[in-house]
Design a protein around this motif. Structure first.
Motif, PDB file in Angstrom:
ATOM      1  N   CYS A  37     -29.484 -32.216  16.321  1.00 23.63           N
ATOM      2  CA  CYS A  37     -28.880 -31.099  16.946  1.00 23.63           C
ATOM      3  C   CYS A  37     -29.952 -30.956  18.387  1.00 23.63           C
ATOM      4  O   CYS A  37     -30.905 -31.032  18.573  1.00 23.63           O
ATOM      5  CB  CYS A  37     -29.893 -29.849  16.146  1.00 23.63           C
ATOM      6  SG  CYS A  37     -29.417 -28.197  16.993  1.00 23.63           S
ATOM      7  N   HIS A  38     -28.847 -30.854  19.318  1.00 24.67           N
ATOM      8  CA  HIS A  38     -28.961 -31.057  20.679  1.00 24.67           C
ATOM      9  C   HIS A  38     -29.720 -29.658  21.284  1.00 24.67           C
ATOM     10  O   HIS A  38     -29.930 -29.485  22.323  1.00 24.67           O
ATOM     11  CB  HIS A  38     -27.711 -31.241  21.622  1.00 24.67           C
ATOM     12  CG  HIS A  38     -27.194 -32.575  21.030  1.00 24.67           C
ATOM     13  ND1 HIS A  38     -26.043 -32.940  20.669  1.00 24.67           N
ATOM     14  CD2 HIS A  38     -27.886 -33.784  21.361  1.00 24.67           C
ATOM     15  CE1 HIS A  38     -25.807 -34.187  20.238  1.00 24.67           C
ATOM     16  NE2 HIS A  38     -26.859 -34.761  20.762  1.00 24.67           N
ATOM     17  N   ARG A  55     -20.382 -39.762  14.002  1.00 24.06           N
ATOM     18  CA  ARG A  55     -21.184 -39.123  14.904  1.00 24.06           C
ATOM     19  C   ARG A  55     -20.452 -38.701  16.095  1.00 24.06           C
ATOM     20  O   ARG A  55     -20.735 -37.555  16.985  1.00 24.06           O
ATOM     21  CB  ARG A  55     -22.566 -39.674  15.386  1.00 24.06           C
ATOM     22  CG  ARG A  55     -23.400 -39.004  15.742  1.00 24.06           C
ATOM     23  CD  ARG A  55     -24.397 -39.737  16.989  1.00 24.06           C
ATOM     24  NE  ARG A  55     -23.612 -40.682  17.874  1.00 24.06           N
ATOM     25  CZ  ARG A  55     -22.888 -40.199  18.792  1.00 24.06           C
ATOM     26  NH1 ARG A  55     -23.014 -38.860  19.106  1.00 24.06           N
ATOM     27  NH2 ARG A  55     -22.112 -40.789  19.580  1.00 24.06           N
ATOM     28  N   GLU A  56     -19.620 -39.840  16.624  1.00 24.24           N
ATOM     29  CA  GLU A  56     -18.863 -39.629  17.616  1.00 24.24           C
ATOM     30  C   GLU A  56     -17.946 -38.146  17.615  1.00 24.24           C
ATOM     31  O   GLU A  56     -17.681 -37.548  18.430  1.00 24.24           O
ATOM     32  CB  GLU A  56     -18.126 -40.668  18.023  1.00 24.24           C
ATOM     33  CG  GLU A  56     -17.189 -40.857  19.234  1.00 24.24           C
ATOM     34  CD  GLU A  56     -18.034 -40.545  20.516  1.00 24.24           C
ATOM     35  OE1 GLU A  56     -17.299 -40.440  21.494  1.00 24.24           O
ATOM     36  OE2 GLU A  56     -19.214 -41.028  20.554  1.00 24.24           O
ATOM     37  N   PHE A  57     -17.185 -38.276  16.263  1.00 25.49           N
ATOM     38  CA  PHE A  57     -16.174 -37.228  16.075  1.00 25.49           C
ATOM     39  C   PHE A  57     -16.836 -35.804  16.276  1.00 25.49           C
ATOM     40  O   PHE A  57     -16.190 -34.809  16.449  1.00 25.49           O
ATOM     41  CB  PHE A  57     -15.658 -37.639  14.397  1.00 25.49           C
ATOM     42  CG  PHE A  57     -14.579 -36.492  14.201  1.00 25.49           C
ATOM     43  CD1 PHE A  57     -13.554 -36.250  14.812  1.00 25.49           C
ATOM     44  CD2 PHE A  57     -15.321 -35.634  13.142  1.00 25.49           C
ATOM     45  CE1 PHE A  57     -12.648 -35.214  14.235  1.00 25.49           C
ATOM     46  CE2 PHE A  57     -14.297 -34.474  12.693  1.00 25.49           C
ATOM     47  CZ  PHE A  57     -13.099 -34.502  13.463  1.00 25.49           C
ATOM     48  N   LEU A  58     -18.042 -35.742  15.414  1.00 29.07           N
ATOM     49  CA  LEU A  58     -18.602 -34.458  15.571  1.00 29.07           C
ATOM     50  C   LEU A  58     -19.086 -34.269  17.089  1.00 29.07           C
ATOM     51  O   LEU A  58     -19.216 -33.057  17.248  1.00 29.07           O
ATOM     52  CB  LEU A  58     -20.021 -34.595  14.608  1.00 29.07           C
ATOM     53  CG  LEU A  58     -19.512 -34.631  13.270  1.00 29.07           C
ATOM     54  CD1 LEU A  58     -20.787 -34.750  12.350  1.00 29.07           C
ATOM     55  CD2 LEU A  58     -18.756 -33.438  12.589  1.00 29.07           C
ATOM     56  N   GLN A  59     -19.357 -35.090  17.722  1.00 29.04           N
ATOM     57  CA  GLN A  59     -19.748 -34.815  19.265  1.00 29.04           C
ATOM     58  C   GLN A  59     -18.536 -34.204  19.988  1.00 29.04           C
ATOM     59  O   GLN A  59     -19.096 -33.331  20.792  1.00 29.04           O
ATOM     60  CB  GLN A  59     -20.437 -36.088  19.817  1.00 29.04           C
ATOM     61  CG  GLN A  59     -20.792 -36.080  21.388  1.00 29.04           C
ATOM     62  CD  GLN A  59     -21.776 -35.052  21.539  1.00 29.04           C
ATOM     63  OE1 GLN A  59     -22.767 -35.131  20.735  1.00 29.04           O
ATOM     64  NE2 GLN A  59     -21.873 -34.251  22.523  1.00 29.04           N
ATOM     65  N   VAL A  60     -17.451 -34.611  19.680  1.00 25.01           N
ATOM     66  CA  VAL A  60     -16.388 -34.201  20.545  1.00 25.01           C
ATOM     67  C   VAL A  60     -16.082 -32.771  20.171  1.00 25.01           C
ATOM     68  O   VAL A  60     -15.661 -31.722  20.727  1.00 25.01           O
ATOM     69  CB  VAL A  60     -15.011 -35.101  19.729  1.00 25.01           C
ATOM     70  CG1 VAL A  60     -13.652 -34.204  20.548  1.00 25.01           C
ATOM     71  CG2 VAL A  60     -15.167 -36.409  20.472  1.00 25.01           C
ATOM     72  N   ARG A  61     -16.533 -32.396  18.696  1.00 23.65           N
ATOM     73  CA  ARG A  61     -16.163 -31.280  18.169  1.00 23.65           C
ATOM     74  C   ARG A  61     -17.292 -30.107  18.686  1.00 23.65           C
ATOM     75  O   ARG A  61     -17.094 -28.802  18.835  1.00 23.65           O
ATOM     76  CB  ARG A  61     -16.106 -30.856  16.745  1.00 23.65           C
ATOM     77  CG  ARG A  61     -14.833 -31.734  16.175  1.00 23.65           C
ATOM     78  CD  ARG A  61     -14.999 -31.917  14.570  1.00 23.65           C
ATOM     79  NE  ARG A  61     -14.639 -30.285  14.115  1.00 23.65           N
ATOM     80  CZ  ARG A  61     -14.868 -29.740  12.989  1.00 23.65           C
ATOM     81  NH1 ARG A  61     -14.888 -30.605  12.046  1.00 23.65           N
ATOM     82  NH2 ARG A  61     -14.458 -28.582  12.473  1.00 23.65           N
ATOM     83  N   ARG A  62     -18.600 -30.688  18.929  1.00 25.10           N
ATOM     84  CA  ARG A  62     -19.661 -29.682  19.397  1.00 25.10           C
ATOM     85  C   ARG A  62     -20.234 -30.568  20.607  1.00 25.10           C
ATOM     86  O   ARG A  62     -21.132 -31.243  20.335  1.00 25.10           O
ATOM     87  CB  ARG A  62     -20.689 -29.579  18.328  1.00 25.10           C
ATOM     88  CG  ARG A  62     -21.074 -30.545  17.515  1.00 25.10           C
ATOM     89  CD  ARG A  62     -22.137 -30.219  16.374  1.00 25.10           C
ATOM     90  NE  ARG A  62     -22.593 -31.150  15.596  1.00 25.10           N
ATOM     91  CZ  ARG A  62     -22.943 -32.535  16.025  1.00 25.10           C
ATOM     92  NH1 ARG A  62     -23.217 -32.689  17.217  1.00 25.10           N
ATOM     93  NH2 ARG A  62     -23.297 -33.562  14.946  1.00 25.10           N
ATOM     94  N   PRO A  63     -19.600 -30.647  21.594  1.00 26.14           N
ATOM     95  CA  PRO A  63     -20.341 -31.094  23.064  1.00 26.14           C
ATOM     96  C   PRO A  63     -21.560 -30.945  23.204  1.00 26.14           C
ATOM     97  O   PRO A  63     -22.402 -29.919  22.948  1.00 26.14           O
ATOM     98  CB  PRO A  63     -19.353 -30.858  23.986  1.00 26.14           C
ATOM     99  CG  PRO A  63     -18.224 -30.278  23.238  1.00 26.14           C
ATOM    100  CD  PRO A  63     -18.655 -29.727  22.253  1.00 26.14           C
ATOM    101  N   LEU A  64     -22.573 -32.032  23.476  1.00 21.70           N
ATOM    102  CA  LEU A  64     -23.829 -32.157  23.977  1.00 21.70           C
ATOM    103  C   LEU A  64     -23.923 -31.105  24.992  1.00 21.70           C
ATOM    104  O   LEU A  64     -23.171 -31.034  25.871  1.00 21.70           O
ATOM    105  CB  LEU A  64     -24.155 -33.353  24.555  1.00 21.70           C
ATOM    106  CG  LEU A  64     -25.562 -33.477  24.866  1.00 21.70           C
ATOM    107  CD1 LEU A  64     -26.607 -33.236  23.975  1.00 21.70           C
ATOM    108  CD2 LEU A  64     -25.964 -34.861  25.687  1.00 21.70           C
TER     109      LEU A  64
END
Length: 225
Positions: free
Chosen positions: A200-201, A215-224
Protein backbone atom coordinates in the motif's frame (compact mmCIF):
# COMPACT_ATOMS: atom_id res chain seq x y z
CA UNK A 1 21.75 -15.22 -22.57
CA UNK A 2 19.00 -17.43 -23.92
CA UNK A 3 16.16 -16.10 -26.05
CA UNK A 4 13.41 -17.46 -23.77
CA UNK A 5 14.15 -14.97 -21.00
CA UNK A 6 11.60 -12.15 -20.72
CA UNK A 7 14.42 -9.60 -20.46
CA UNK A 8 17.79 -10.19 -22.10
CA UNK A 9 20.82 -8.39 -23.51
CA UNK A 10 21.39 -8.86 -27.24
CA UNK A 11 24.43 -7.28 -28.90
CA UNK A 12 24.78 -4.87 -26.01
CA UNK A 13 21.12 -3.81 -26.10
CA UNK A 14 18.39 -4.61 -23.58
CA UNK A 15 15.50 -6.49 -25.22
CA UNK A 16 12.21 -7.22 -23.43
CA UNK A 17 9.28 -9.40 -24.45
CA UNK A 18 5.96 -7.82 -25.34
CA UNK A 19 4.08 -6.74 -22.23
CA UNK A 20 7.20 -6.18 -20.11
CA UNK A 21 7.49 -2.47 -20.91
CA UNK A 22 10.56 -0.28 -20.32
CA UNK A 23 13.22 -1.94 -18.16
CA UNK A 24 14.94 -0.21 -15.27
CA UNK A 25 18.72 0.08 -15.69
CA UNK A 26 21.52 1.10 -13.38
CA UNK A 27 25.21 1.70 -14.07
CA UNK A 28 27.86 1.14 -11.41
CA UNK A 29 31.07 2.88 -12.54
CA UNK A 30 34.46 2.16 -11.00
CA UNK A 31 34.10 5.26 -8.85
CA UNK A 32 31.48 7.83 -8.06
CA UNK A 33 27.72 7.73 -7.89
CA UNK A 34 25.35 5.11 -9.23
CA UNK A 35 23.57 6.22 -12.41
CA UNK A 36 20.02 4.91 -12.74
CA UNK A 37 17.61 5.13 -15.68
CA UNK A 38 14.18 3.97 -14.57
CA UNK A 39 10.86 3.92 -16.46
CA UNK A 40 9.20 7.33 -16.32
CA UNK A 41 6.35 7.14 -13.81
CA UNK A 42 4.57 9.58 -11.59
CA UNK A 43 5.97 9.26 -8.10
CA UNK A 44 9.52 8.12 -9.01
CA UNK A 45 11.14 10.75 -6.78
CA UNK A 46 8.86 9.86 -3.90
CA UNK A 47 9.63 6.16 -4.43
CA UNK A 48 13.39 6.77 -4.43
CA UNK A 49 13.12 8.92 -1.31
CA UNK A 50 10.53 7.03 0.73
CA UNK A 51 11.06 3.40 -0.34
CA UNK A 52 14.69 3.18 -1.45
CA UNK A 53 15.73 5.58 1.32
CA UNK A 54 17.67 8.17 -0.68
CA UNK A 55 17.54 11.53 1.06
CA UNK A 56 17.93 13.76 -2.01
CA UNK A 57 17.62 11.88 -5.33
CA UNK A 58 19.25 13.98 -8.06
CA UNK A 59 17.55 13.95 -11.46
CA UNK A 60 19.72 14.86 -14.43
CA UNK A 61 18.06 14.75 -17.86
CA UNK A 62 16.59 11.25 -18.11
CA UNK A 63 18.57 9.59 -15.34
CA UNK A 64 19.16 9.71 -11.60
CA UNK A 65 22.47 10.20 -9.77
CA UNK A 66 22.30 8.14 -6.58
CA UNK A 67 24.72 7.20 -3.77
CA UNK A 68 26.60 3.91 -4.14
CA UNK A 69 25.37 2.86 -0.71
CA UNK A 70 21.82 2.66 -2.10
CA UNK A 71 22.61 0.05 -4.78
CA UNK A 72 21.23 -3.09 -3.07
CA UNK A 73 18.08 -1.31 -1.89
CA UNK A 74 17.63 0.14 -5.37
CA UNK A 75 17.88 -3.27 -7.06
CA UNK A 76 15.54 -4.87 -4.50
CA UNK A 77 12.95 -2.11 -4.82
CA UNK A 78 13.21 -1.95 -8.63
CA UNK A 79 12.57 -5.69 -8.96
CA UNK A 80 9.38 -5.31 -6.89
CA UNK A 81 8.29 -2.21 -8.77
CA UNK A 82 9.36 -2.93 -12.35
CA UNK A 83 9.86 -6.71 -12.40
CA UNK A 84 13.45 -6.62 -13.70
CA UNK A 85 16.50 -4.40 -13.59
CA UNK A 86 19.67 -4.50 -15.67
CA UNK A 87 22.88 -3.75 -13.79
CA UNK A 88 25.77 -2.48 -15.91
CA UNK A 89 28.98 -2.76 -13.92
CA UNK A 90 32.54 -1.65 -14.61
CA UNK A 91 35.32 -3.78 -13.10
CA UNK A 92 39.09 -3.40 -13.03
CA UNK A 93 40.76 -6.07 -15.19
CA UNK A 94 43.37 -6.99 -12.58
CA UNK A 95 40.85 -7.74 -9.81
CA UNK A 96 40.50 -11.25 -8.41
CA UNK A 97 37.60 -13.29 -7.06
CA UNK A 98 37.90 -14.09 -3.33
CA UNK A 99 35.89 -15.76 -0.59
CA UNK A 100 34.66 -12.29 0.36
CA UNK A 101 32.97 -12.16 -3.03
CA UNK A 102 31.09 -15.42 -2.40
CA UNK A 103 29.95 -14.25 1.02
CA UNK A 104 28.97 -10.74 -0.06
CA UNK A 105 25.38 -9.65 0.44
CA UNK A 106 25.17 -7.02 -2.27
CA UNK A 107 25.67 -6.68 -6.00
CA UNK A 108 28.71 -4.41 -5.99
CA UNK A 109 31.52 -6.64 -7.15
CA UNK A 110 34.98 -5.80 -8.50
CA UNK A 111 36.54 -9.16 -9.29
CA UNK A 112 37.47 -11.44 -12.17
CA UNK A 113 34.37 -13.65 -11.87
CA UNK A 114 32.44 -10.79 -13.53
CA UNK A 115 29.86 -11.03 -10.77
CA UNK A 116 28.94 -14.64 -11.59
CA UNK A 117 29.68 -15.85 -8.07
CA UNK A 118 29.06 -12.66 -6.16
CA UNK A 119 26.72 -13.18 -3.25
CA UNK A 120 25.78 -16.74 -4.17
CA UNK A 121 26.24 -17.84 -0.57
CA UNK A 122 23.90 -15.15 0.74
CA UNK A 123 20.10 -15.23 0.90
CA UNK A 124 18.86 -12.31 -1.18
CA UNK A 125 15.64 -10.87 -2.56
CA UNK A 126 16.63 -10.88 -6.19
CA UNK A 127 18.69 -13.17 -8.39
CA UNK A 128 20.43 -13.22 -11.74
CA UNK A 129 18.12 -14.34 -14.49
CA UNK A 130 20.69 -14.15 -17.27
CA UNK A 131 24.40 -14.41 -18.00
CA UNK A 132 26.70 -11.42 -17.91
CA UNK A 133 27.56 -9.71 -21.18
CA UNK A 134 31.18 -8.61 -21.35
CA UNK A 135 32.67 -5.63 -23.18
CA UNK A 136 36.24 -4.37 -23.05
CA UNK A 137 36.52 -0.68 -22.15
CA UNK A 138 40.23 0.11 -22.00
CA UNK A 139 41.44 -0.34 -18.43
CA UNK A 140 38.25 -2.01 -17.23
CA UNK A 141 35.66 -4.61 -18.20
CA UNK A 142 31.94 -3.80 -18.44
CA UNK A 143 29.28 -6.42 -17.71
CA UNK A 144 25.53 -6.34 -17.97
CA UNK A 145 23.44 -8.63 -15.76
CA UNK A 146 19.64 -8.93 -15.62
CA UNK A 147 18.17 -9.34 -12.14
CA UNK A 148 14.65 -10.49 -11.32
CA UNK A 149 12.70 -11.71 -8.30
CA UNK A 150 14.16 -14.66 -6.43
CA UNK A 151 12.34 -17.86 -7.28
CA UNK A 152 11.45 -20.87 -5.16
CA UNK A 153 11.79 -24.60 -5.73
CA UNK A 154 8.95 -25.41 -3.33
CA UNK A 155 5.37 -25.89 -4.42
CA UNK A 156 3.53 -22.57 -4.30
CA UNK A 157 0.92 -22.28 -1.54
CA UNK A 158 -1.99 -19.92 -0.91
CA UNK A 159 -1.01 -16.72 0.86
CA UNK A 160 -2.47 -16.61 4.37
CA UNK A 161 -1.40 -13.17 5.57
CA UNK A 162 2.13 -14.17 6.53
CA UNK A 163 3.23 -10.51 6.27
CA UNK A 164 0.05 -8.90 7.60
CA UNK A 165 0.69 -5.50 9.30
CA UNK A 166 4.33 -5.73 8.14
CA UNK A 167 5.70 -2.47 6.75
CA UNK A 168 7.15 -2.85 3.25
CA UNK A 169 10.89 -2.21 3.00
CA UNK A 170 13.80 -2.94 0.67
CA UNK A 171 16.70 -3.15 3.12
CA UNK A 172 18.13 -6.59 3.89
CA UNK A 173 17.81 -6.28 7.68
CA UNK A 174 14.14 -5.37 7.45
CA UNK A 175 13.41 -8.38 5.20
CA UNK A 176 15.39 -10.89 7.23
CA UNK A 177 12.38 -13.01 8.24
CA UNK A 178 10.32 -12.53 5.08
CA UNK A 179 9.39 -15.46 2.83
CA UNK A 180 9.96 -14.88 -0.87
CA UNK A 181 6.90 -13.95 -2.92
CA UNK A 182 7.59 -16.97 -5.15
CA UNK A 183 6.64 -19.31 -2.30
CA UNK A 184 2.98 -18.33 -2.86
CA UNK A 185 0.35 -18.33 -5.56
CA UNK A 186 -0.51 -14.90 -6.95
CA UNK A 187 -3.09 -13.57 -4.49
CA UNK A 188 -5.03 -11.95 -7.34
CA UNK A 189 -5.35 -14.61 -10.05
CA UNK A 190 -4.60 -17.70 -7.90
CA UNK A 191 -3.45 -19.55 -11.02
CA UNK A 192 0.31 -18.87 -11.25
CA UNK A 193 3.22 -18.43 -8.87
CA UNK A 194 3.75 -14.92 -7.48
CA UNK A 195 7.01 -13.09 -8.10
CA UNK A 196 6.95 -9.75 -6.23
CA UNK A 197 5.54 -8.20 -3.06
CA UNK A 198 2.91 -5.52 -3.52
CA UNK A 199 2.31 -2.88 -0.88
CA UNK A 200 0.00 0.00 0.00
CA UNK A 201 1.60 3.25 -1.13
CA UNK A 202 -0.50 5.29 1.30
CA UNK A 203 0.09 3.39 4.53
CA UNK A 204 3.20 1.40 3.61
CA UNK A 205 2.00 -2.07 4.60
CA UNK A 206 2.66 -5.22 2.57
CA UNK A 207 -0.49 -6.24 0.69
CA UNK A 208 0.13 -9.62 -0.90
CA UNK A 209 2.37 -11.60 -3.27
CA UNK A 210 1.51 -10.96 -6.94
CA UNK A 211 2.91 -11.62 -10.38
CA UNK A 212 4.70 -8.57 -11.77
CA UNK A 213 2.14 -8.19 -14.56
CA UNK A 214 -0.75 -8.29 -12.08
CA UNK A 215 0.97 -5.74 -9.89
CA UNK A 216 1.50 -3.55 -12.97
CA UNK A 217 -2.20 -3.82 -13.87
CA UNK A 218 -3.26 -2.85 -10.37
CA UNK A 219 -0.78 0.02 -10.39
CA UNK A 220 -2.49 1.47 -13.47
CA UNK A 221 -5.85 1.27 -11.70
CA UNK A 222 -4.55 2.87 -8.50
CA UNK A 223 -1.53 5.04 -9.47
CA UNK A 224 1.28 5.61 -6.99
CA UNK A 225 0.62 8.75 -5.01
Amino acid sequence: MTNDLPVRIVDGRVVANAGIGPVAMVWLPLDGQVIAKIPARKGNRRWLHGTVGIRSPEFNGDRWNLPRSSLVRLVTGAVDRFGFIVLWRDMAKLSRCTRACLEATGVECQCSCLGAHHGQDAAGWFERVGDAVVGEQGQFTRTGVVYGARGSDANAVVYDGELAVQLYCVDRAGRRDWPTAAQFMCASCMTVRASVWDHCHTHGFVRAPLTELTREFLQVRRPLR
